[in-house]
Scaffold this motif. Structure first.
Motif, PDB file in Angstrom:
ATOM      1  N   SER A 185      -6.978   7.154  13.933  1.00  0.00           N
ATOM      2  CA  SER A 185      -6.008   5.838  13.620  1.00  0.00           C
ATOM      3  C   SER A 185      -5.575   5.257  14.543  1.00  0.00           C
ATOM      4  O   SER A 185      -5.491   5.477  15.704  1.00  0.00           O
ATOM      5  CB  SER A 185      -5.049   6.591  12.577  1.00  0.00           C
ATOM      6  N   SER A 186      -4.971   4.096  14.189  1.00  0.00           N
ATOM      7  CA  SER A 186      -3.823   3.364  15.258  1.00  0.00           C
ATOM      8  C   SER A 186      -2.684   3.572  14.599  1.00  0.00           C
ATOM      9  O   SER A 186      -2.260   4.059  13.620  1.00  0.00           O
ATOM     10  CB  SER A 186      -4.279   1.802  14.886  1.00  0.00           C
ATOM     11  N   PHE A 187      -1.577   3.121  15.578  1.00  0.00           N
ATOM     12  CA  PHE A 187      -0.214   3.451  15.444  1.00  0.00           C
ATOM     13  C   PHE A 187       0.197   2.691  14.091  1.00  0.00           C
ATOM     14  O   PHE A 187       1.211   3.229  13.214  1.00  0.00           O
ATOM     15  CB  PHE A 187       0.430   3.228  16.599  1.00  0.00           C
ATOM     16  N   ILE A 188      -0.074   1.553  14.143  1.00  0.00           N
ATOM     17  CA  ILE A 188       0.203   0.595  13.024  1.00  0.00           C
ATOM     18  C   ILE A 188      -0.180   1.182  11.655  1.00  0.00           C
ATOM     19  O   ILE A 188       0.530   1.162  10.850  1.00  0.00           O
ATOM     20  CB  ILE A 188       0.185  -0.919  13.125  1.00  0.00           C
ATOM     21  N   GLU A 189      -1.268   1.595  11.527  1.00  0.00           N
ATOM     22  CA  GLU A 189      -1.938   2.264  10.385  1.00  0.00           C
ATOM     23  C   GLU A 189      -1.147   3.493  10.030  1.00  0.00           C
ATOM     24  O   GLU A 189      -0.716   3.593   8.954  1.00  0.00           O
ATOM     25  CB  GLU A 189      -3.072   2.883  10.593  1.00  0.00           C
ATOM     26  N   VAL A 190      -0.609   4.340  10.974  1.00  0.00           N
ATOM     27  CA  VAL A 190       0.213   5.573  10.652  1.00  0.00           C
ATOM     28  C   VAL A 190       1.583   4.942  10.432  1.00  0.00           C
ATOM     29  O   VAL A 190       2.195   5.613   9.480  1.00  0.00           O
ATOM     30  CB  VAL A 190       0.290   6.524  12.162  1.00  0.00           C
ATOM     31  N   ALA A 191       2.143   4.133  11.010  1.00  0.00           N
ATOM     32  CA  ALA A 191       3.227   3.580  10.529  1.00  0.00           C
ATOM     33  C   ALA A 191       3.305   3.186   9.179  1.00  0.00           C
ATOM     34  O   ALA A 191       4.447   3.442   8.260  1.00  0.00           O
ATOM     35  CB  ALA A 191       3.761   2.318  11.424  1.00  0.00           C
ATOM     36  N   TYR A 192       2.331   2.493   8.732  1.00  0.00           N
ATOM     37  CA  TYR A 192       2.235   2.241   7.209  1.00  0.00           C
ATOM     38  C   TYR A 192       2.177   3.508   6.333  1.00  0.00           C
ATOM     39  O   TYR A 192       2.801   3.609   5.135  1.00  0.00           O
ATOM     40  CB  TYR A 192       0.889   1.294   6.999  1.00  0.00           C
ATOM     41  N   LEU A 193       1.309   4.317   6.911  1.00  0.00           N
ATOM     42  CA  LEU A 193       1.242   5.420   6.190  1.00  0.00           C
ATOM     43  C   LEU A 193       2.611   6.263   5.905  1.00  0.00           C
ATOM     44  O   LEU A 193       2.834   6.610   4.764  1.00  0.00           O
ATOM     45  CB  LEU A 193       0.104   6.535   6.871  1.00  0.00           C
ATOM     46  N   LEU A 194       3.237   6.490   6.953  1.00  0.00           N
ATOM     47  CA  LEU A 194       4.610   7.199   6.917  1.00  0.00           C
ATOM     48  C   LEU A 194       5.603   6.363   6.101  1.00  0.00           C
ATOM     49  O   LEU A 194       6.299   7.255   5.208  1.00  0.00           O
ATOM     50  CB  LEU A 194       5.337   7.008   8.428  1.00  0.00           C
ATOM     51  N   ASP A 203      -7.230  -4.753   3.636  1.00  0.00           N
ATOM     52  CA  ASP A 203      -6.474  -6.048   3.220  1.00  0.00           C
ATOM     53  C   ASP A 203      -4.998  -5.608   3.505  1.00  0.00           C
ATOM     54  O   ASP A 203      -4.247  -6.353   4.013  1.00  0.00           O
ATOM     55  CB  ASP A 203      -6.766  -5.999   1.751  1.00  0.00           C
ATOM     56  N   GLN A 204      -4.632  -4.278   3.110  1.00  0.00           N
ATOM     57  CA  GLN A 204      -3.292  -4.059   3.329  1.00  0.00           C
ATOM     58  C   GLN A 204      -2.726  -4.127   4.562  1.00  0.00           C
ATOM     59  O   GLN A 204      -1.558  -4.423   4.869  1.00  0.00           O
ATOM     60  CB  GLN A 204      -2.748  -2.416   2.483  1.00  0.00           C
ATOM     61  N   LEU A 205      -3.717  -3.389   5.353  1.00  0.00           N
ATOM     62  CA  LEU A 205      -3.491  -3.326   6.965  1.00  0.00           C
ATOM     63  C   LEU A 205      -3.287  -4.736   7.596  1.00  0.00           C
ATOM     64  O   LEU A 205      -2.407  -4.931   8.424  1.00  0.00           O
ATOM     65  CB  LEU A 205      -4.419  -2.442   7.717  1.00  0.00           C
ATOM     66  N   LYS A 206      -4.252  -5.636   7.147  1.00  0.00           N
ATOM     67  CA  LYS A 206      -4.351  -6.897   7.579  1.00  0.00           C
ATOM     68  C   LYS A 206      -2.928  -7.566   7.315  1.00  0.00           C
ATOM     69  O   LYS A 206      -2.186  -8.252   8.043  1.00  0.00           O
ATOM     70  CB  LYS A 206      -5.586  -7.817   7.052  1.00  0.00           C
TER      71      LYS A 206
END
Ligand code: ACO
Length: 428
Positions: A80-89, A98-101
């Motif tokens: 994963s990437s940090f920002i993806e993990v931030a979103y998950l948390l 699309d949500q990540l973008k």
């Protein structure tokens, strides 16, 4: 029938509900204890106290398991990437593409901080510790974004506060670094993702479009992911308790930063490198320093060893040790301090003192060596931990608000003087 626990006080027996978490953890629910019995519990350092029910992070200290929202840390760190993990948390699920973008786009629209914030830097002495600066600057953000002061924000307002907090943190951290060098700050560029932007603002040149080494971007993502949350630790509990009085997000996170600063918590990553340097300068005799750590008359502790919850191994330390080897090799760095760290670990893991007390290397035993290899000075290490931990603090703060938790307010057992008569100063 639901399980209960019985509490016998004198000749009275009280039934206390037992609650079970989704991973089988059990707790005796004492939330009505004082009303029912007149007693409170005493648990200094909260070693046995569950402060909340949380769906963010699960860890099993005996088995060395750590999961964010059910996903094992090993998978997140690798894929994963940090920002993806931030979103998950923060939002509870892994984002779709699309949500990540959209998340990344929202973040990039808020990376600038108010120009007047720069004036604060002029007020700090040039050698002041970056953690003190970070805590003050994050708290000061509330002055520039006063809409965050509203105690009951709508979902959209709350989300905007979260986005601003995340987006501005990377800019503030990189500016602290630039200012410590006496260099002009670098403004964020929207074309970069969060981590690349942070590295660009930290190590880039004002006039040039630099290319950040992908090895460095990868390493930074991994380190930030490993630090992103750790359930009800000292700083997360601080963020929740400050937020429980309806304090705004900046004030709550600023308090978390202060809690993280101490060497028994996030400050350990700086303390580890300072310790390893000291051992190196002293001739590298690891046995001598192990003996010091075991000596009860010596205040020295092996920094980066031991953990309140992990009593077998810290899964983050396993990942980071391997990453440390990989990154140093890829960057072609030969760090003597890494050799000392490995020797210390080897000796300590066989020593009965450490074995009996279940003391193992924690995440910060190796993280400082990587930060150093990436070019960060030692006093920035804990600030980088704070940057990584930010999504966790935000998720904990948001969950506390969504659960409508009451203001945090522990009890005590008073052991001070009882009634005394005031004595006039002339007669004392
Ligand atoms: N070196 C030597 N002895 C240690 C160490 C250490 N690093 N850590 C614990 N001990 C000993 C204590 O002296 C105590 O011994 P005793 O039973 O003979 O009195 C026993 O191990 C238990 O220690 P406590 O301090 O009671 O354990 P606690 O769970 O309260 O503390 C802590 C955990 C604070 C992490 C502790 O192990 C420590 O100080 N470690 C060094 C600092 C550090 O690395 N902190 C980072 C933690 S990870 C993080 O926050 C990201």
């Amino acid at each position: 029938m639901a399980e209960t626990a019985q509490l016998k006080i004198g000749d009275k027996t009280f039934e206390l509900p037992v609650i079970e978490g989704t991973e089988g953890e059990k707790a005796i629910d004492i939330s009505k204890l004082r009303d029912q019995t007149g007693y409170v519990t005493l648990d200094i350092g909260y070693k046995n106290t569950g402060a909340t029910k949380s769906a963010i992070t699960f860890l099993d200290g005996e088995q060395g398991i750590l999961k964010y929202r059910g996903y094992p840390i090993e998978q997140l760190a690798e894929k994963s990437s940090f920002i993806e993990v931030a979103y998950l948390l923060i939002y509870g699920e892994l984002p779709t593409a699309d949500q990540l973008k959209a998340f990344q786009y929202e973040l990039s629209r808020h990376t600038l901080v108010h120009e007047d914030m720069k004036k604060f830097f002029d007020g700090f002495p040039s050698k002041s510790h970056p953690m003190g600066q970070l805590s003050s600057l994050v708290s000061a953000l509330s002055a520039f974004y006063p809409e965050s002061l509203k105690p009951s924000q709508t979902t959209e307002e709350l989300n905007q506060s979260i986005i601003k907090m995340l987006a501005k943190m990377a800019t503030v951290v990189s500016w602290i670094y630039k200012k410590s060098l006496g260099h002009p700050v670098i403004y964020p560029k929207n074309k970069y993702d969060y981590v690349t932007n942070f590295l660009y603002m930290t190590f880039g040149q004002r006039t040039e479009d630099v290319t950040i080494d992908p090895v460095v971007i990868d390493a930074m993502n991994k380190l930030l992911i490993l630090h992103a949350d750790h359930e009800q630790n000292c700083s997360a509990s601080t963020v929740r308790i400050v937020g429980s009085s309806d304090s705004n997000i900046y004030a709550s996170v600023s308090a978390g930063i202060s809690a993280l600063w101490g060497p028994l918590h996030g400050g350990a990553n700086q303390a580890v490198i300072e310790m390893l340097e000291k051992i190196k300068e002293d001739g590298g005799d690891t046995d001598k320093w192990i003996a010091k750590a075991k000596d009860k008359n010596d205040p020295f502790r092996l920094m980066g060893f031991g953990h309140r919850v992990y009593k077998n191994f810290d899964p983050r330390a396993k990942i980071i040790k391997k990453a440390c080897d990989d990154i140093l090799e890829k960057l072609g760095i030969n760090d003597e301090v890494l050799e000392i760290a490995k020797k210390l670990e080897e000796v300590a893991l066989k020593d009965p003192y450490f074995v009996e007390r279940k003391l193992y290397p924690n995440v910060d035993f190796y993280s400082g060596i990587i930060y150093r290899a990436l070019g960060f000075p030692t006093d920035m290490f804990t600030v980088l931990f704070a940057l990584g931990r930010l999504p966790g603090w935000i998720a904990q703060w948001k969950e506390m608000k969504e659960n409508k938790e009451p203001i945090g307010r522990p009890r005590q057992i008073y052991v001070g003087a009882t009634s005394k008569e005031y004595v006039d100063i002339a007669n004392r």
